[in-house]
Design an enzyme around this catalytic site. Sequence first.
Site, short mmCIF file in Angstrom:
data_model
loop_
_atom_site.label_atom_id
_atom_site.label_comp_id
_atom_site.label_asym_id
_atom_site.label_seq_id
_atom_site.Cartn_x
_atom_site.Cartn_y
_atom_site.Cartn_z
CG ASN A 1 3.23 1.85 -3.83
OD1 ASN A 1 2.29 2.62 -3.97
ND2 ASN A 1 3.63 1.42 -2.64
CE1 TYR B 1 4.77 3.47 2.67
CE2 TYR B 1 5.52 4.81 0.84
CZ TYR B 1 4.77 3.76 1.32
OH TYR B 1 4.03 3.00 0.46
N PRO C 1 0.81 -1.21 0.00
CG PRO C 1 -0.71 -1.54 1.70
CD PRO C 1 0.61 -2.03 1.20
CB CYS C 2 0.59 4.45 -1.82
SG CYS C 2 1.41 6.05 -1.88
CD GLN C 3 0.26 1.73 4.69
OE1 GLN C 3 1.27 1.05 4.62
NE2 GLN C 3 -0.69 1.46 5.57
#
Length: 463
Positions: A142, A103, A99-101
């Site tokens: 991603n 960071y 997932p793109c979260q």
Amino acid sequence: MEKTVCELFAGVGGFRCGLNNIKESVVYSPENNAKEKWKTVWYNQWEPAEKSTQYAHDCYKYHFGVCLDKNGNDTTNVDIEKVDKSTIPDFSLLVGGFPCQDYSVASSLATSKGLEGKKGVLWWSIRKMIEVKQPPFVLLENVDRLLKSPASQRGRDFGIMLACFRDEGYTVEWRVINAAEYGYQQRRRRTFIFAYKNTTKYAQHISKTVGCSSEDNDSKSSAAKLLGAEGFFAKTFAIKPIQESKIKIISLSENLGDISDSFQFNFENCGVMKDGIIYTIKTTPQYFGKQITLGDVMETGNVDESYFIPEEQLYYTDPEINRSDESQGKLPIQQRKTWQYLKGAKKLLRKSANGHEYIYSEGPIAMIDEEDKPARTMLTSEGSFSRSTHIVRDRKTGRIRLLTAEEAERIQGFPTEHTKYCDVDGKVVEMPLRKRRFMMGNALVVNLISDMEKTLSSIIDAE
């Protein structure tokens, strides 16, 4: 070097299907697994939002079985943050679509490096796996916005990821790839990341191609050769010649906390990071082969009646009209519940938080998807009453309907009926239609991984 794989955030097995060029749906058996060119030694798929079902994992298990850890335990459906990474069997390639979260990092005494990521952010589980297992090669996927996130500090998140790889002794290449621009059946842009240990023979070969010279012209020339011809993505997906003068260079801070606090950079769609120095440039695909279209993957025979849309839900007025004006008042609810309204242009009266009224506008999108072009990007909401849902004209009857589950699978390059069945506690059950669509909206285009496998295979064979 043996072709062994660990697949994280495995979903229903997109990487595995691509690496092994699986074209037809298979049911798990030791014999089927033995035929795979790449041996998966362990995988993990756990969906925290699912309380009573784990359809993705159980679909993966139906096709490929489970993998035990070094202690003989099945941890393939355990929260990855809770898995002891040292118990995972060794492997040569780590893959995963994560997932793109956010960071960003926070100070902590809990790690030897004094920094740790926010709890629940899955990149840190990948970093931990890399830190513990030190795989020679890593291939990740991603969304394309990863390179520009977060909006308030463009490029920070990707900079943190690159610094994590640098700290573990890796060189990293990346490319944003739209599957349709290389002949495949979906317009889907995704960021792919290929990392390799600096101790590998492949890294030593690349070192002869790209350097980190103090002379900008020399380093740009080397980077241009890597990104345009010699690198992993260049050898897999051709691009038009690049101008080395347009390559941008920046160095990463040695301190991960500094990157989290202040790093900003406009990453382009292609680049490489070596020894903390980043080279990046915008590239253009170059492809002259066949173009697969939506029509090529659609059903030509009978389709179940449940997929067809009733006439009253299609249009509320002349089918040629593709816009509505509600600036003076809303249309009746029955009209707004039609696909014509949903996909048409709109003018809506809205009110801001401070009470100010304004007109919101949005443009039209094609109501019926064009069969002679690749499909639009499939989302997890596929099949719902949503602007992003595909509507097609049935090839046999000419009537208008939603995509079948099998068409959704083929749009992603999966075998037909790959998501139909699951192994739930040893019992074969059918996956619900909405879940099948969700799985495909969440997946990658398998064809791209099959293309990358050819390059990966030659790299591993040379080690």
